[in-house]
Design a protein around this motif. Structure first.
Motif, PDB file in Angstrom:
ATOM      1  N   LYS A  13       4.116  -1.631   6.794  1.00  0.00           N
ATOM      2  CA  LYS A  13       3.195  -1.015   5.840  1.00  0.00           C
ATOM      3  C   LYS A  13       3.135  -1.779   4.519  1.00  0.00           C
ATOM      4  O   LYS A  13       2.551  -1.306   3.542  1.00  0.00           O
ATOM      5  N   LYS A  14       3.726  -2.968   4.505  1.00  0.00           N
ATOM      6  CA  LYS A  14       3.839  -3.727   3.263  1.00  0.00           C
ATOM      7  C   LYS A  14       2.490  -4.002   2.617  1.00  0.00           C
ATOM      8  O   LYS A  14       2.341  -3.931   1.393  1.00  0.00           O
ATOM      9  N   MET A  15       1.472  -4.305   3.411  1.00  0.00           N
ATOM     10  CA  MET A  15       0.158  -4.618   2.848  1.00  0.00           C
ATOM     11  C   MET A  15      -0.453  -3.401   2.160  1.00  0.00           C
ATOM     12  O   MET A  15      -1.150  -3.536   1.150  1.00  0.00           O
ATOM     13  N   VAL A  16      -0.203  -2.218   2.701  1.00  0.00           N
ATOM     14  CA  VAL A  16      -0.702  -0.990   2.070  1.00  0.00           C
ATOM     15  C   VAL A  16      -0.038  -0.800   0.713  1.00  0.00           C
ATOM     16  O   VAL A  16      -0.700  -0.473  -0.285  1.00  0.00           O
ATOM     17  N   TRP A  17       1.272  -1.014   0.656  1.00  0.00           N
ATOM     18  CA  TRP A  17       1.999  -0.870  -0.612  1.00  0.00           C
ATOM     19  C   TRP A  17       1.529  -1.915  -1.616  1.00  0.00           C
ATOM     20  O   TRP A  17       1.347  -1.629  -2.789  1.00  0.00           O
ATOM     21  N   ILE A  36       1.516   4.998 -10.997  1.00  0.00           N
ATOM     22  CA  ILE A  36       2.617   5.626 -10.251  1.00  0.00           C
ATOM     23  C   ILE A  36       2.062   6.430  -9.082  1.00  0.00           C
ATOM     24  O   ILE A  36       2.549   6.332  -7.944  1.00  0.00           O
ATOM     25  N   ALA A  37       1.024   7.231  -9.345  1.00  0.00           N
ATOM     26  CA  ALA A  37       0.439   8.080  -8.301  1.00  0.00           C
ATOM     27  C   ALA A  37      -0.096   7.243  -7.144  1.00  0.00           C
ATOM     28  O   ALA A  37       0.046   7.611  -5.974  1.00  0.00           O
ATOM     29  N   ALA A  38      -0.706   6.093  -7.468  1.00  0.00           N
ATOM     30  CA  ALA A  38      -1.256   5.236  -6.419  1.00  0.00           C
ATOM     31  C   ALA A  38      -0.159   4.727  -5.492  1.00  0.00           C
ATOM     32  O   ALA A  38      -0.313   4.719  -4.265  1.00  0.00           O
ATOM     33  N   MET A  39       0.972   4.313  -6.083  1.00  0.00           N
ATOM     34  CA  MET A  39       2.062   3.823  -5.242  1.00  0.00           C
ATOM     35  C   MET A  39       2.686   4.959  -4.433  1.00  0.00           C
ATOM     36  O   MET A  39       3.028   4.780  -3.256  1.00  0.00           O
ATOM     37  N   LEU A  40       2.813   6.127  -5.033  1.00  0.00           N
ATOM     38  CA  LEU A  40       3.360   7.267  -4.288  1.00  0.00           C
ATOM     39  C   LEU A  40       2.468   7.633  -3.118  1.00  0.00           C
ATOM     40  O   LEU A  40       2.949   7.974  -2.030  1.00  0.00           O
ATOM     41  N   GLN A  41       1.151   7.566  -3.314  1.00  0.00           N
ATOM     42  CA  GLN A  41       0.224   7.808  -2.203  1.00  0.00           C
ATOM     43  C   GLN A  41       0.443   6.780  -1.098  1.00  0.00           C
ATOM     44  O   GLN A  41       0.483   7.130   0.087  1.00  0.00           O
ATOM     45  N   ALA A  42       0.560   5.515  -1.474  1.00  0.00           N
ATOM     46  CA  ALA A  42       0.753   4.456  -0.490  1.00  0.00           C
ATOM     47  C   ALA A  42       2.050   4.645   0.286  1.00  0.00           C
ATOM     48  O   ALA A  42       2.136   4.287   1.469  1.00  0.00           O
ATOM     49  N   LEU A  43       3.051   5.227  -0.379  1.00  0.00           N
ATOM     50  CA  LEU A  43       4.345   5.483   0.270  1.00  0.00           C
ATOM     51  C   LEU A  43       4.349   6.801   1.043  1.00  0.00           C
ATOM     52  O   LEU A  43       5.384   7.225   1.552  1.00  0.00           O
ATOM     53  N   GLU A  44       3.181   7.454   1.093  1.00  0.00           N
ATOM     54  CA  GLU A  44       2.980   8.688   1.864  1.00  0.00           C
ATOM     55  C   GLU A  44       3.823   9.840   1.345  1.00  0.00           C
ATOM     56  O   GLU A  44       4.292  10.690   2.109  1.00  0.00           O
ATOM     57  N   LYS A  45       4.013   9.876   0.033  1.00  0.00           N
ATOM     58  CA  LYS A  45       4.669  11.009  -0.601  1.00  0.00           C
ATOM     59  C   LYS A  45       3.621  11.970  -1.143  1.00  0.00           C
ATOM     60  O   LYS A  45       2.497  11.575  -1.460  1.00  0.00           O
ATOM     61  N   GLU A  46       4.006  13.229  -1.247  1.00  0.00           N
ATOM     62  CA  GLU A  46       3.129  14.204  -1.877  1.00  0.00           C
ATOM     63  C   GLU A  46       3.187  13.998  -3.386  1.00  0.00           C
ATOM     64  O   GLU A  46       4.261  13.795  -3.952  1.00  0.00           O
ATOM     65  N   SER A  98      -1.359  -3.334  -1.875  1.00  0.00           N
ATOM     66  CA  SER A  98      -2.694  -3.035  -2.407  1.00  0.00           C
ATOM     67  C   SER A  98      -2.658  -1.914  -3.437  1.00  0.00           C
ATOM     68  O   SER A  98      -3.628  -1.725  -4.175  1.00  0.00           O
ATOM     69  N   ALA A  99      -1.555  -1.158  -3.478  1.00  0.00           N
ATOM     70  CA  ALA A  99      -1.456  -0.049  -4.432  1.00  0.00           C
ATOM     71  C   ALA A  99      -0.912  -0.498  -5.791  1.00  0.00           C
ATOM     72  O   ALA A  99      -0.913   0.287  -6.737  1.00  0.00           O
ATOM     73  N   LEU A 100      -0.460  -1.734  -5.890  1.00  0.00           N
ATOM     74  CA  LEU A 100       0.063  -2.218  -7.167  1.00  0.00           C
ATOM     75  C   LEU A 100      -1.055  -2.371  -8.195  1.00  0.00           C
ATOM     76  O   LEU A 100      -2.208  -2.627  -7.834  1.00  0.00           O
ATOM     77  N   PRO A 101      -0.746  -2.232  -9.472  1.00  0.00           N
ATOM     78  CA  PRO A 101      -1.769  -2.460 -10.510  1.00  0.00           C
ATOM     79  C   PRO A 101      -2.242  -3.907 -10.463  1.00  0.00           C
ATOM     80  O   PRO A 101      -1.503  -4.806 -10.070  1.00  0.00           O
ATOM     81  N   SER A 102      -3.498  -4.134 -10.856  1.00  0.00           N
ATOM     82  CA  SER A 102      -4.046  -5.490 -10.797  1.00  0.00           C
ATOM     83  C   SER A 102      -4.896  -5.771 -12.019  1.00  0.00           C
ATOM     84  O   SER A 102      -5.388  -4.862 -12.688  1.00  0.00           O
ATOM     85  N   VAL A 103      -5.091  -7.056 -12.295  1.00  0.00           N
ATOM     86  CA  VAL A 103      -5.867  -7.486 -13.462  1.00  0.00           C
ATOM     87  C   VAL A 103      -6.788  -8.609 -13.008  1.00  0.00           C
ATOM     88  O   VAL A 103      -6.483  -9.778 -13.137  1.00  0.00           O
TER      89      VAL A 103
END
Length: 658
Positions: A571-575, A377-387, A577-582
């Motif tokens: 900014k779609k590519m930034v978002w 969650i924190a990673a996506m919030l960072q990507a969305l430029e939220k505090e 890259s913040a998704l979880p991955s396996v």
């Protein structure tokens, strides 16, 4: 006056007396206005079904920048036509018009100050030779569409001008043109909100869909009874204030530009064109907007496309399975993930908490369900430029600091986020923690998220699933969620998989009835939104994916930015890259040739190659154990990472890509 014009004038006056002026054709209305024979104060309801226009007239040296300003803020300033210098006709909009005379009233601006109201601009004919006229869409144009949809238009009913307000929302600035958004407000019955959005979203040349529905304070409007322009429009019982971007934003831009000379229409006194409102945008069923209430105090609604909403509902279904057969299906509440993520998407600052010290005989006692979801969650919030910040137990600060450092090194987080602890040092400690100097009007956070966080039971204790009291290991972070209920504008989400987690108080009756030991362990503290998942981490992954879906939804993006500025899809590519991955499963997908897998590979090629696998290994290395078995293996809640947790992440990502 020619005899034909005199006859038309007399006919119009008669129609006005009988309340039928709205049926006159635009050409006839312009003639009446040109002859200065009408004593009405605005053009709302006139020439029904025809476009009306805001008017801005400025020096030709400023025209190119103002046009760029319009294109950068299409919601409030949909450009219908730009004239050439000295041209007071607009053949693209009307056959016989003269902009010097065809508005009910004009305003004169000198160096940003309004220095007069005028019925005609003919005395400025010489100056107008070096000036350019901009015709901008107006919300009066969609009022007939609202009425056709069975939606009352209160300003027309009350025979007054529409209410217009300055907001605290900044427009996208271009050169000397900078100002805050101006909006119109129309009271709409609560059961007509979705129909209102649907009716107006199709008329983009008249500002399109609303930019806000609900409490005016969220736009920085303090008192609806005191509009900055126009007249107060009274709400009926059950009405909701609905706000549209307004062309008077152009007037504010002229004021701030401080041009030596400029003219505008007087707000509400529009230029009436010959164009009918039949050039609506045809939308597919997937693009149909939906309206959801995300807060009652302050009242706040949000908008999303039907397609995006369905995707998020599918995510909710995916994570709602019960791999441990614990009975969690009885705890699930429909659309909680959707409403929670809509609320989070509107938030400026988010506080996350996790940590369940179920293994009280080990050091550290934490389980590994919770942190992976929290950091996703924190990673996506960072990507969305939220505090974003994390609050955890004081005794676990060092452990969480090390995990944070590893998350940054792995690329899960772009940078460290604030790590906080909370202790009850005074009766107002929670308020002081959540708000600037304890002032409820200045909250530090808009949304609180608890994921797999030990929750306080009805007796004040904290229990693991085996009914063991672990209160001595848990700081009273529940108090922050309890305090948030009394802070307007702060909403909360609880994510859990057993009913004893913070925020699960909303489903405590079901926990007591269906979950083993539920009568003792059930958390008593409610969150506004309760997300139930088979494993709590899955809830965190689902939130990250849902926020991505919302951010790439054009309907929701426009609503978030209040129709000013540009779409954020760049900014779609930034978002992404913040998704979880396996990453472990990449080879398996490469060997698969079905179309669905190919789509997934396209998505995967864009993702950072950091994996949840590596993050789980980091937790294991720090002694953070599986919740059910206390094992230091690659498992969570006794379920193997591969083919269970990794497969769930894959399914969530596939839904994102559909």
């Amino acid at each position: 006056m020619a005899s034909s014009e005199l006859k038309t004038t007399l006919e119009a006056e008669e129609m006005l007396l009988t309340g039928s002026l709205k049926s006159l054709l635009p050409q006839a209305l312009r003639r009446i206005i040109r002859c200065n024979r009408l004593s009405i104060s605005n053009t709302s309801g006139m020439a029904e079904g025809y476009k009306q226009a805001n008017v801005v007239i400025l020096h030709k040296s400023l025209a190119d920048d103002f046009e760029k300003f319009c294109h950068a803020n299409k919601g409030p300033l949909p450009l219908l036509y730009r004239s050439k210098p000295g041209d007071w006709k607009c053949p693209a909009l009307s056959s016989d018009s003269d902009i010097r005379t065809d508005c009910l009233q004009y305003r004169l601006y000198e160096y940003g100050a309004c220095t007069g109201s005028l019925k005609s601009l003919k005395e400025y004919t010489e100056q107008l030779k070096d000036m350019v006229t901009f015709y901008l869409g107006c919300s009066f144009s969609f009022e007939k569409a609202l009425q056709n949809a069975g939606i009352p238009v209160r300003n027309v009913e009350q025979k007054c001008n529409v209410s217009m307000y300055k907001t605290a929302v900044p427009c996208y600035s271009v050169s000397a043109f900078c100002c805050n958004l101006v909006v119109t407000m129309r009271p709409i019955p609560a059961n007509k909100l979705e129909a209102t959005v649907l009716a107006t979203s199709e008329i983009e040349a008249a500002h399109g869909a609303p930019v806000h529905m609900g409490n005016p304070g969220l736009l920085g409007i303090q008192d609806l009874s005191k509009p900055d322009y126009g007249d107060p429009v009274h709400l009926h019982p059950g009405d909701i204030p609905v706000f549209w971007a307004c062309g008077v934003t152009g007037v504010e831009a002229i004021i701030n530009c401080r041009s030596p000379l400029a003219f505008t229409h007087s707000p509400g006194c529009m230029f009436i064109t010959d164009l009918k409102n039949d050039d609506v945008t045809v939308r597919s069923s997937r693009e149909v907007p939906q309206v959801h209430c995300i807060s009652q105090d302050p009242l706040h609604y949000s908008i999303i496309s039907a397609e995006a909403a369905q995707k998020i509902k599918t995510l909710e279904s995916l994570i709602g399975i019960d791999p441990g057969d614990r009975g969690i299906i009885h705890l699930c509440r429909q659309d909680e993930l959707l409403k929670s993520c809509l609320s989070i998407s509107h938030a400026r600052s988010v506080l996350i908490t996790t940590g369940f010290p179920t293994h009280f005989t080990y050091e550290p006692p934490e389980e590994n369900d919770g942190p992976p979801g929290a950091f996703a969650i924190a990673a996506m919030l960072q990507a969305l430029e939220k505090e974003v910040a994390i609050v955890t137990d004081q005794r676990a600060m060092d452990l969480n600091r090390k995990i944070m450092e590893e998350a940054v090194q792995l690329g899960i987080l772009k940078r460290p986020i604030p790590l906080l602890s909370y202790q009850k040092e005074s009766t107002d400690a929670a308020l002081m923690f959540l708000c600037e100097n304890g002032n409820c009007g200045r909250p530090k956070f808009d949304h609180l998220i608890a994921i797999e966080r030990a929750g306080m039971a009805a007796d004040g204790n904290y229990y693991n699933a085996r009914k063991v009291n672990i209160k001595h290991l848990v700081d009273p972070i529940d108090e922050l969620f309890l305090a948030a209920k009394n802070i307007r504008g702060v909403t909360t989400t609880g994510i859990g998989d057993g009913g004893n987690e913070l925020g699960m108080g909303k489903v405590k009756d079901a926990v007591k009835k269906y979950i083993k030991n539920g009568d003792v362990i059930a958390c008593d503290v409610e969150a506004d939104f309760t997300i139930v998942a088979g494993v709590s981490n899955w809830g965190g992954y689902a939130i990250a994916c849902a926020l991505y879906i919302l951010s790439t939804c054009e309907i929701h993006d426009r609503y978030l930015r209040k129709a000013v500025g540009f779409p954020q899809l760049s900014k779609k590519m930034v978002w992404l890259s913040a998704l979880p991955s396996v990453t472990k499963e990449l080879k398996d997908f490469g060997r698969c040739h079905c179309e669905g897998r190919r789509k997934y590979l396209k998505l995967w090629d864009c993702l950072s190659k950091t994996s949840e696998e590596k993050f789980l290994k980091t937790l294991v290395q720090h002694g953070v154990r599986s919740g059910k078995t206390a094992s230091l293996e690659m498992e969570v809640d006794g379920l193997p990472f591969y083919n269970t947790h990794s497969l769930m992440i894959e399914k969530l990502l596939q839904e994102v890509q559909q």
